[in-house]
Design an enzyme around this catalytic site. Structure first.
Site, short mmCIF file in Angstrom:
data_model
loop_
_atom_site.label_atom_id
_atom_site.label_comp_id
_atom_site.label_asym_id
_atom_site.label_seq_id
_atom_site.Cartn_x
_atom_site.Cartn_y
_atom_site.Cartn_z
CD GLU A 130 13.23 -12.47 -3.27
OE1 GLU A 130 12.30 -12.15 -2.52
OE2 GLU A 130 14.40 -12.09 -3.08
NE ARG A 169 4.97 1.69 0.39
CZ ARG A 169 5.55 1.98 1.55
NH1 ARG A 169 6.76 2.50 1.56
NH2 ARG A 169 4.94 1.79 2.68
CD GLU A 206 19.79 -12.97 -0.05
OE1 GLU A 206 18.97 -13.43 0.76
OE2 GLU A 206 19.54 -11.98 -0.76
CD1 TRP A 250 0.64 -6.21 -2.43
CD2 TRP A 250 -0.02 -6.96 -0.43
NE1 TRP A 250 1.16 -7.48 -2.26
CE2 TRP A 250 0.77 -7.96 -1.05
CE3 TRP A 250 -0.55 -7.22 0.84
CZ2 TRP A 250 1.04 -9.17 -0.44
CZ3 TRP A 250 -0.28 -8.43 1.44
CH2 TRP A 250 0.51 -9.40 0.80
CG HIS A 297 22.69 -35.38 7.79
ND1 HIS A 297 23.00 -36.57 8.43
CD2 HIS A 297 23.78 -34.59 7.94
CE1 HIS A 297 24.21 -36.48 8.97
NE2 HIS A 297 24.70 -35.28 8.67
CE LYS A 326 17.16 -11.59 -3.45
NZ LYS A 326 17.47 -11.12 -2.11
CE LYS A 350 13.05 -3.09 -1.38
NZ LYS A 350 14.04 -4.12 -1.70
CB CYS A 373 -0.94 0.08 1.19
SG CYS A 373 -2.18 -1.19 1.23
CG ASN A 392 -1.04 2.88 3.26
OD1 ASN A 392 -1.88 2.85 2.37
ND2 ASN A 392 0.19 3.29 3.09
N GLY A 393 -3.30 0.32 6.34
CA GLY A 393 -3.45 -0.25 7.68
C GLY A 393 -4.80 -0.93 7.81
#
Ligand code: F6R
Length: 610
Positions: free
Chosen positions: A490, A27, A483, A74, A506, A487, A605, A2, A100-101
């Site tokens: 996503e 975002r 990481e 969003w 294992h 990457k 984001k 948002c 927003n919220g």
């Protein structure tokens, strides 16, 4: 997640708002809208589901209205339809608001307002706000007083902007939770969820704090508390160049941000590396006695920042011998963490707005921990909530997948580990000198990593259709394996897993066959021989090994499909360098698969919900 923009000035608001929303796209959002007023004509509200282009296609960008608010939504409650998109209006159509919220008491307020004869058009929680303002105005309150009273009736978290069709001289805003920043121009004033939309217009900003109400006029902004008492907030000058938030010739923000890492690292290290044998000049409000008295460090973070935390644990424990626990922020806050006297809580967050991380930091502070934020956004909630902040100076990161924010987090964590070791007397002077020299040389090495792009592109072309990837590393490069896998998944939507190389036998070894690319991180460090054995086990099962090794290391030549040589650095600085090829690999695979690299599906984001 948002985004809010607002404008009051002399120019047409429409194109300023659409451009502002465009720069908030990163975002994450799935519908958008705006409201225009202030030119004596009727209020115009335009909304559209889907991408911003859908909204831009419906808005007259030459509209002269000099006042407006806009929003990207969003969806959390209610589908991402046009009807649920913001702005929302009061029944009489005069009061509009973006939010927003979440208003937790919206059902109760709706019932109350319906009983009083007010009407509703959507199922959203937001709509009760403009309806409440209009309702209070019918009872004789002027717009600002009605706004303040309505804010006082809302429970939950909110960033709000509101205007009245017949009041051309103000935008009213309020904050309790999600961020809001006011931009001060010359005869014009701006509002946004973060500084990025403000950069083309002004660098003078005010960060609203929780509980603040603001009245924006063409001359500036007046801030009060909920009771109407004036509140002073500092005007900050944002150091970013406006082009920092533009693509600057790159195809995607993510590619630009990968390539910016040498500069981002230099900026982050600037004035933090001591000359000669001086102590490390980290600007922390803790005394040496405080640092010596630390019994334990808890690190909380999410996603990529959590991976930085794992590297941080390795470094802090090695250099300062303080025990470190690293937790997912979303788990930490609910597990009743044991906080002993002398506990320092470090929250690592690029955005400074991640709800889980903020809540975990709050939880630890309430249980008596000292708190430190490692953050990339000056003035963000994390920096205001924590007792101390170490900023990473990566510059604005627009691509949803974090890149330069991560490597600069690693640099700050290295400095912090050195500082703790120095103050606590556990740091060998030669090791300190070696690591500091290594940090000085890192930006130049990162430039050399960027030059590896053509080789990585070849890897990407060869492996873009793989169904799965396995990433392996040990020691401080194990979090880099995690990481690399994050990457890739996503932004390319390929399933990928990161593992400590020693753990492979294992379980994950069962996955290995001739179709599985295994990306192996094997710097020349204390773990090298062990990693080599693990990779031989993978090769013996036909795994296709793509290896990153220290320059001159031929140990994997016989079994790896391809080997990329990385400049020799101190092993504890290797994580920063070894990250870059993995970012480039994910980037190029995603581009070759036609994915939306900067705005991958379903991701936002800054994740401001639990
Ligand atoms: C991945 C990514 C996310 C964030 C996570 C935490 O590329 O960007 O995993 O790292 O959402 O965000 P911050 O660091 O803003 O708290």
């Amino acid at each position: 997640m948002c985004g809010i923009v607002g404008y009051i000035g002399q120019q047409g608001a429409a194109s300023i708002l659409v451009n502002g929303l465009r720069s908030l796209e990163y975002r994450g959002y799935d519908s958008a809208g705006l409201a225009l007023a202030g030119d004596g004509g009727p209020l115009r509200v335009v909304r559209a589901s889907g991408k911003l282009a859908n909204l831009a296609g419906k808005v007259d960008l030459s509209d002269p209205a000099p006042l407006g608010i806009g929003h990207t939504r969003w969806a959390t409650h209610g589908r991402p339809t046009e009807e649920n998109a913001h702005p929302h209006r009061s029944g009489d159509g005069r009061v509009v608001a973006v939010h927003n919220g979440i208003f937790e008491n919206f059902l109760e307020l709706r019932q109350e307002l319906k009983a009083a004869g007010e009407t509703f058009q959507s199922e959203t929680d937001t709509e009760c706000f403009p309806v409440m303002v209009a309702h209070l105005m019918k009872q004789g309150r002027p717009f600002p007083a009605a706004f303040r009273e309505a804010v006082g009736r809302m429970r939950g978290i909110y960033a709000l902007a509101c205007l009245h069709a017949e009041d051309p001289d103000r935008i009213l805003a309020a904050r309790s939770g999600p961020p809001l920043v006011i931009g001060l121009g010359d005869g014009e004033t701006f509002l946004a969820s973060d500084v990025v939309p403000l950069l083309p217009h002004t660098r003078r900003v005010i960060f609203l704090e929780d509980g603040d109400l603001a009245e924006l006029t063409r001359e500036g902004a007046q801030i009060t508390d909920l009771e109407g008492n004036p509140v002073e907030r500092a005007v900050h000058t944002i150091p970013y160049d406006p082009v920092a938030a533009e693509k600057g010739g790159y195809k995607h923000f993510m590619q630009k941000e990968i390539f910016e890492q040498p500069q981002a690292l230099s900026n982050t290290l600037l004035n933090r590396l001591p000359l000669d044998a001086e102590s490390i000049p980290l600007d922390l409000p803790f005394s040496d006695a405080d640092l010596r008295g630390l019994s334990r460090i808890h690190i909380v973070a999410c996603g990529t920042s959590w991976h930085a935390g794992l590297v941080g644990k390795f470094l802090i424990e090695q250099l300062s011998r303080v025990a470190v626990e690293v937790d997912y922020a979303s788990e930490y806050r609910y597990r009743e963490p044991v906080i002993q006297p002398g506990t320092l809580l470090i929250g690592i967050t690029q955005s400074g707005e991640t709800a889980d991380t903020l809540a975990a930091m709050k939880e630890a502070a309430a249980r008596g921990a000292r708190t430190l934020a490692i953050c990339n956004v000056m003035g963000s909630t994390a920096t205001r909530q924590a007792e101390a902040t170490l900023l990473t100076h990566a510059g604005p990161e627009i691509g949803v997948a974090s890149t330069k924010a991560f490597t600069t987090q690693l640099a700050v964590l290295t400095l912090l580990a050195l500082k703790l070791g120095e103050v606590r007397g556990t740091l060998d002077p030669d090791l300190k000198a070696g690591l500091l020299q290594g940090l000085r040389e890192l930006p130049a090495h990162l430039e050399r990593m960027n030059a590896l792009e053509p080789r990585i592109l070849q890897w990407a072309q060869r492996w873009k259709d793989a169904d799965d990837f396995l990433y392996l590393g040990r020691g401080p490069c194990y979090p880099i394996a995690l990481e690399g896998a994050l990457k890739l998944k996503e932004i390319s939507y390929i399933h990928a897993e990161g593992y400590p190389a020693g753990e492979m036998k294992h379980g994950p070894i069962a996955l290995i066959d001739k179709n599985l690319p295994v990306v192996a991180l094997m710097p020349h460090d204390a773990h090298r021989e062990k990693t080599l054995s693990n990779l031989q086990e993978a090769a013996a099962r036909d795994g296709r090994i793509l290896a990153l090794v220290t320059e001159g290391d031929t140990g994997l030549a016989a079994i790896a499909e391809d080997v990329l040589e990385i400049p020799a650095v101190h092993p504890w600085l290797a994580p920063i360098l070894y990250t870059v090829p993995l970012q480039l690999l994910a980037y190029h695979i995603a581009v070759l698969r036609g994915c939306d690299v900067d705005q991958p599906r379903n991701l936002a984001k800054s994740v401001t919900v639990e």
